[in-house]
Design an enzyme around this catalytic site. Structure first.
Site, short mmCIF file in Angstrom:
data_model
loop_
_atom_site.label_atom_id
_atom_site.label_comp_id
_atom_site.label_asym_id
_atom_site.label_seq_id
_atom_site.Cartn_x
_atom_site.Cartn_y
_atom_site.Cartn_z
N LYS A 18 46.79 80.31 56.60
CA LYS A 18 45.59 80.79 55.89
C LYS A 18 44.52 81.07 56.94
O LYS A 18 44.43 80.35 57.93
CB LYS A 18 45.07 79.73 54.92
CG LYS A 18 45.97 79.49 53.72
CD LYS A 18 45.31 78.52 52.75
CE LYS A 18 46.27 78.16 51.64
NZ LYS A 18 45.96 76.92 50.96
N ARG A 89 42.12 73.79 61.02
CA ARG A 89 42.38 72.59 60.22
C ARG A 89 43.52 71.84 60.90
O ARG A 89 44.60 72.41 61.12
CB ARG A 89 42.79 72.98 58.81
CG ARG A 89 43.08 71.78 57.95
CD ARG A 89 43.53 72.22 56.58
NE ARG A 89 43.76 71.09 55.72
CZ ARG A 89 44.20 71.20 54.47
NH1 ARG A 89 44.42 72.38 53.96
NH2 ARG A 89 44.39 70.12 53.75
N HIS A 177 43.06 65.39 52.97
CA HIS A 177 42.21 66.32 52.19
C HIS A 177 40.72 66.07 52.49
O HIS A 177 39.86 66.40 51.67
CB HIS A 177 42.46 66.18 50.68
CG HIS A 177 43.77 66.75 50.23
ND1 HIS A 177 44.59 66.11 49.33
CD2 HIS A 177 44.41 67.88 50.57
CE1 HIS A 177 45.68 66.83 49.14
NE2 HIS A 177 45.59 67.92 49.88
N LEU A 205 43.46 68.51 43.25
CA LEU A 205 44.77 68.70 42.64
C LEU A 205 45.30 70.09 42.99
O LEU A 205 44.96 71.08 42.34
CB LEU A 205 44.68 68.54 41.11
CG LEU A 205 43.98 67.27 40.60
CD1 LEU A 205 43.91 67.28 39.09
CD2 LEU A 205 44.68 66.02 41.12
N GLY A 206 46.09 70.16 44.04
CA GLY A 206 46.74 71.42 44.41
C GLY A 206 48.23 71.17 44.51
O GLY A 206 48.76 70.28 43.83
N ASP A 279 55.49 74.47 40.49
CA ASP A 279 54.30 75.23 40.12
C ASP A 279 53.87 74.83 38.70
O ASP A 279 54.61 75.04 37.74
CB ASP A 279 54.64 76.73 40.17
CG ASP A 279 53.41 77.61 40.04
OD1 ASP A 279 52.52 77.28 39.23
OD2 ASP A 279 53.34 78.62 40.74
N ARG A 281 51.85 76.10 36.67
CA ARG A 281 51.80 77.21 35.69
C ARG A 281 53.15 77.39 35.02
O ARG A 281 53.22 77.61 33.81
CB ARG A 281 51.42 78.52 36.39
CG ARG A 281 49.94 78.66 36.62
CD ARG A 281 49.66 79.80 37.55
NE ARG A 281 50.21 79.53 38.89
CZ ARG A 281 49.83 80.15 39.98
NH1 ARG A 281 48.96 81.10 39.92
NH2 ARG A 281 50.35 79.84 41.15
N GLY A 324 43.85 74.05 43.16
CA GLY A 324 44.41 75.04 42.23
C GLY A 324 44.56 74.51 40.82
O GLY A 324 44.19 75.18 39.84
N ILE A 325 45.09 73.30 40.66
CA ILE A 325 45.27 72.71 39.33
C ILE A 325 43.93 72.23 38.79
O ILE A 325 43.57 72.49 37.63
CB ILE A 325 46.29 71.55 39.40
CG1 ILE A 325 47.68 72.08 39.79
CG2 ILE A 325 46.33 70.80 38.07
CD1 ILE A 325 48.70 70.99 40.07
N GLY A 326 43.16 71.55 39.63
CA GLY A 326 41.87 71.01 39.19
C GLY A 326 40.91 72.09 38.73
O GLY A 326 40.11 71.89 37.82
P1 ADP Z 1 47.68 74.20 48.04
O1 ADP Z 1 47.68 72.71 48.02
O2 ADP Z 1 48.97 74.79 48.52
O3 ADP Z 1 46.43 74.82 48.67
P2 ADP Z 1 46.55 75.17 45.55
O4 ADP Z 1 45.27 74.41 45.65
O5 ADP Z 1 46.52 76.65 45.65
O6 ADP Z 1 47.67 74.59 46.51
O7 ADP Z 1 47.19 74.76 44.12
C1 ADP Z 1 48.45 75.19 43.72
C2 ADP Z 1 48.72 74.64 42.33
O8 ADP Z 1 47.71 75.13 41.42
C3 ADP Z 1 50.06 75.08 41.75
O9 ADP Z 1 50.70 73.99 41.10
C4 ADP Z 1 49.66 76.12 40.71
O10 ADP Z 1 50.57 76.16 39.65
C5 ADP Z 1 48.33 75.57 40.24
N1 ADP Z 1 47.57 76.64 39.57
C6 ADP Z 1 47.03 77.73 40.14
N2 ADP Z 1 46.46 78.52 39.18
C7 ADP Z 1 46.68 77.90 37.99
C8 ADP Z 1 46.36 78.20 36.62
N3 ADP Z 1 45.70 79.30 36.31
N4 ADP Z 1 46.73 77.31 35.68
C9 ADP Z 1 47.40 76.18 36.00
N5 ADP Z 1 47.74 75.84 37.27
C10 ADP Z 1 47.38 76.69 38.24
#
Ligand code: ADP
Length: 391
Positions: A18, A89, A177, A205-206, A279, A281, A324-326
């Site tokens: 990234k 990072r 984190h 929550l990612g 994932d 989603r 992403g989840i949060g």
């Molecule tokens: P990373 O830790 O790789 O940076 P992210 O912070 O991008 O990850 O988070 C990825 C997670 O967020 C995945 O589980 C993805 O399914 C979830 N996510 C992203 N967009 C959505 C959404 N619109 N609804 C539900 N979950 C989502």
């Protein structure tokens, strides 16, 4: 015409790179963000200031190649920029690297020494620093550590109940984190100083997921420990597990060290329990009993950690969701907060469905917030502050 000075941020994961380009200002402003995914297999470049494009395998065979391709694309997309600082990072700073550091020989040696503590992440961070130093020999390289934010935790939260010689060798609770938590603390300091001064639980929550309890913007306790495996279940990582399970897998099931490592890091968590996907989603859309149970387990672990962190903080004034989840899953946030009235949390489900930023009712004693994670900004700020510093 002289080039416009910019800060480049790099966040090298196992198969991704990234990056961000920021102005040298306070606060730095992002000119573009992007990433290369699937390095070494079927790489794709995505730039926020342009469309994504599939790369030929040889354009991003490794991190160094991916960086060269990124720089080519940035040259086209943002002509006339001159990189004066690169912020990296770095996942592990060990006991001593407790803040951003200009990368000199001694810092680089320490980052290399710590690689065995984070064997799946640190080597990629090192590759990113080496590639950037080759590409920008005159720019200052600044390392920002995911562990640094937690180094001031009380000693009891740094310990394991092992013989002390292991602590002395570095077997401690580091927490990760930290760049994300530092950003949340900064946002609260600027926008809700009364909460910043209080007891805050942050749930990042990612794909990787952890939680941190902070008071006055300083980390008191975190769910991750010696490695980024502990605490919550994650996309592919187990989270908290009885160490006896690992002994059983090795002694009775005959798994090798490598097989156990693969299982814990890449075959467990949401993916392992659902048998479907890492994932969220996909799991939310699936609606199968296994997918629903996996989401319920993810939520239940978060709820238990809220109780644990509230005890560590002596109460709680705010709960913040990010990652992403949060940031995007109203279902997870709602399920985490429902029935938490005993702790003073009253979610407002309409606000939650609208993704906040405030998702608690006006009467809720605990403020519940959604704040986007922005680790890149923290890295850019640290690097911009050191423009002109020399190796
Ligand atoms: P990373 O830790 O790789 O940076 P992210 O912070 O991008 O990850 O988070 C990825 C997670 O967020 C995945 O589980 C993805 O399914 C979830 N996510 C992203 N967009 C959505 C959404 N619109 N609804 C539900 N979950 C989502």
């Amino acid at each position: 015409m002289t080039d416009q000075p910019v800060v480049l941020t790099l966040n090298a994961g196992s198969s991704s790179l990234k990056f961000g380009v920021f102005t040298v200002a306070e606060p730095p402003v992002a000119k573009t963000l992007g990433l290369v995914e699937a390095i070494g297999t079927a790489p794709v470049l995505r730039l926020s200031c342009g469309a994504g494009r599939a790369l030929r395998a040889e354009e991003a065979a490794d991190h160094s190649g991916a960086l060269a391709t990124v720089l080519d694309s940035l040259g086209d997309a943002l002509p006339g920029i001159g990189v004066v600082a690169v912020g990296h990072r770095v996942v592990h700073g060990g006991p001593d690297l407790a803040g951003p550091r200009v990368v000199d020989d001694a810092v680089m040696e320490e980052i290399r020494r710590l690689a065995p503590f984070a064997p799946l992440h640190q080597p990629h961070n090192i590759a990113g620093i080496e590639a950037a130093a080759r590409a920008f020999p005159d720019a200052v390289q600044v390392a920002c550590f995911d562990t640094a934010f937690h180094r001031a935790q009380p000693r009891l939260n740094d310990l394991y109940a092992l013989p002390r010689r292991y602590y002395d060798k570095g077997v401690r609770r580091y927490g990760f984190h930290g760049l994300s938590y530092a950003h949340i603390a900064e946002v609260l300091r600027n926008e809700a100083p009364e909460l910043h001064a209080g007891r805050v639980i942050v749930a990042h929550l990612g794909n990787g997921a952890s939680m941190c309890g902070m008071i006055g913007g300083r980390s008191v306790a975190s769910t991750m420990g010696f490695t980024a495996l502990d605490g919550l279940a994650m996309g592919t990582r187990t989270g908290q597990i009885d160490p006896g399970v690992i002994l059983y897998l090795m002694q009775q099931e005959g798994l090798s060290v490598e097989e156990v490592s693969r299982l814990l890091y890449t075959g467990s968590g949401l993916l392992g329990l659902s048998g479907l996907s890492n994932d969220l989603r996909v799991l939310e859309a699936a609606g199968t009993p296994e997918a629903d149970e996996t989401i319920a387990y993810f939520v239940a672990r978060i709820r238990r950690e809220i109780g644990s962190l509230a005890a560590a903080l002596g109460g709680v004034d705010a709960l913040v969701f990010c990652g992403g989840i949060g940031e995007h899953s109203a279902r997870v946030r709602g399920a985490v907060c429902d029935g938490m009235g005993w702790l003073g949390m009253e979610p407002d489900h309409a606000r939650n469905r609208a993704h906040g930023p405030v998702i608690s009712t006006p009467d809720s004693r605990v403020r519940i917030l959604v704040i986007p994670a922005n680790e890149e900004l923290v890295i850019a700020r640290a690097a911009a502050a050191r423009v002109g510093a020399r190796r």
